[in-house]
Design a protein around this motif. Sequence first.
Motif, mmCIF file in Angstrom:
data_model
loop_
_atom_site.group_PDB
_atom_site.id
_atom_site.type_symbol
_atom_site.label_atom_id
_atom_site.label_comp_id
_atom_site.label_asym_id
_atom_site.label_seq_id
_atom_site.Cartn_x
_atom_site.Cartn_y
_atom_site.Cartn_z
ATOM 1 N N SER A 106 -5.411 31.586 -9.373
ATOM 2 C CA SER A 106 -6.046 30.742 -8.356
ATOM 3 C C SER A 106 -5.682 31.145 -6.929
ATOM 4 O O SER A 106 -6.265 30.615 -5.973
ATOM 5 C CB SER A 106 -5.623 29.281 -8.566
ATOM 6 O OG SER A 106 -4.224 29.147 -8.359
ATOM 7 N N ASN A 107 -4.740 32.073 -6.767
ATOM 8 C CA ASN A 107 -4.239 32.395 -5.428
ATOM 9 C C ASN A 107 -5.113 33.471 -4.778
ATOM 10 O O ASN A 107 -4.769 34.650 -4.709
ATOM 11 C CB ASN A 107 -2.778 32.865 -5.515
ATOM 12 C CG ASN A 107 -2.100 32.921 -4.159
ATOM 13 O OD1 ASN A 107 -2.756 32.894 -3.125
ATOM 14 N ND2 ASN A 107 -0.781 33.008 -4.170
ATOM 15 N N GLU B 210 -1.259 28.351 -16.112
ATOM 16 C CA GLU B 210 -2.182 29.154 -15.295
ATOM 17 C C GLU B 210 -1.961 30.637 -15.578
ATOM 18 O O GLU B 210 -0.814 31.077 -15.752
ATOM 19 C CB GLU B 210 -1.953 28.864 -13.805
ATOM 20 C CG GLU B 210 -2.893 29.673 -12.921
ATOM 21 C CD GLU B 210 -2.823 29.282 -11.444
ATOM 22 O OE1 GLU B 210 -2.013 28.422 -11.071
ATOM 23 O OE2 GLU B 210 -3.604 29.877 -10.689
ATOM 24 N N ARG C 184 -0.819 34.311 -9.191
ATOM 25 C CA ARG C 184 -1.592 33.265 -9.856
ATOM 26 C C ARG C 184 -3.091 33.549 -9.734
ATOM 27 O O ARG C 184 -3.568 33.947 -8.665
ATOM 28 C CB ARG C 184 -1.297 31.894 -9.212
ATOM 29 C CG ARG C 184 0.046 31.326 -9.582
ATOM 30 C CD ARG C 184 0.321 30.014 -8.852
ATOM 31 N NE ARG C 184 1.634 29.522 -9.231
ATOM 32 C CZ ARG C 184 1.875 28.730 -10.279
ATOM 33 N NH1 ARG C 184 0.865 28.289 -11.000
ATOM 34 N NH2 ARG C 184 3.095 28.371 -10.580
#
Length: 152
Positions: free
Chosen positions: A111-112, A141, A109
Amino acid sequence: MSQIAIELRELVAADIAAVMHIEQRSHSHPAAESNILPSLTGADISIAAVNDGQVIGFYIASQVLDEVTLTDIAVLPEFQGQGIGRRLLVDMLTRAEAAGGKHLFLEVRASNMAAQALYRSEGFNELGVRHGYYPGADGREDAVIMGTSLAL
Ligand SMILES: CC(C)(COP(=O)(O)OP(=O)(O)OC[C@H]1O[C@@H](n2cnc3c(N)ncnc32)[C@H](O)[C@@H]1OP(=O)(O)O)[C@@H](O)C(=O)NCCC(=O)NCCS
């Protein structure tokens, strides 16, 4: 190095409850048991990190010819940040190389940042982006595709 004693061993079908517990505790959108169980019994590389008899982390990777894809890696939240994820990833790289793997891939992801930092520190680079690949908390995402090549 991990501060706590862990051993790495192959996952077996009897570990599915422990694996699903980690999956559900560590991922915002956990995979279904029906998707994970075949990896514990089939040809995939699936490895547990065990502390004091408890499975506290795992990874699953699949290999086709000389390409190896990391499909899942997770550590129980209360055991994160102690070097276990890195030990699992390094074990994956070692086993992949021993099995003739040359090119490694994964998706993460966007955002990870914790996972991306781990992957970069073990030699993975960003190869591209799959837009809207994952379901997210607020819409879709992006997935970042990362890869590395083992010494040829
Ligand atoms: C990604 C994950 C497996 C890492 O496991 P971990 O045991 O916490 O990782 P480690 O303690 O070995 O840390 C390895 C590196 O990850 C990065 N990292 C770990 N936690 C971090 C955080 N909170 N913020 C930023 N970077 C972080 C760092 O680069 C760290 O190296 P350093 O300790 O030398 O700085 C773990 O965070 C996890 O299970 N996350 C939820 C599931 C997940 O997102 N899996 C990846 C799907 S692609």
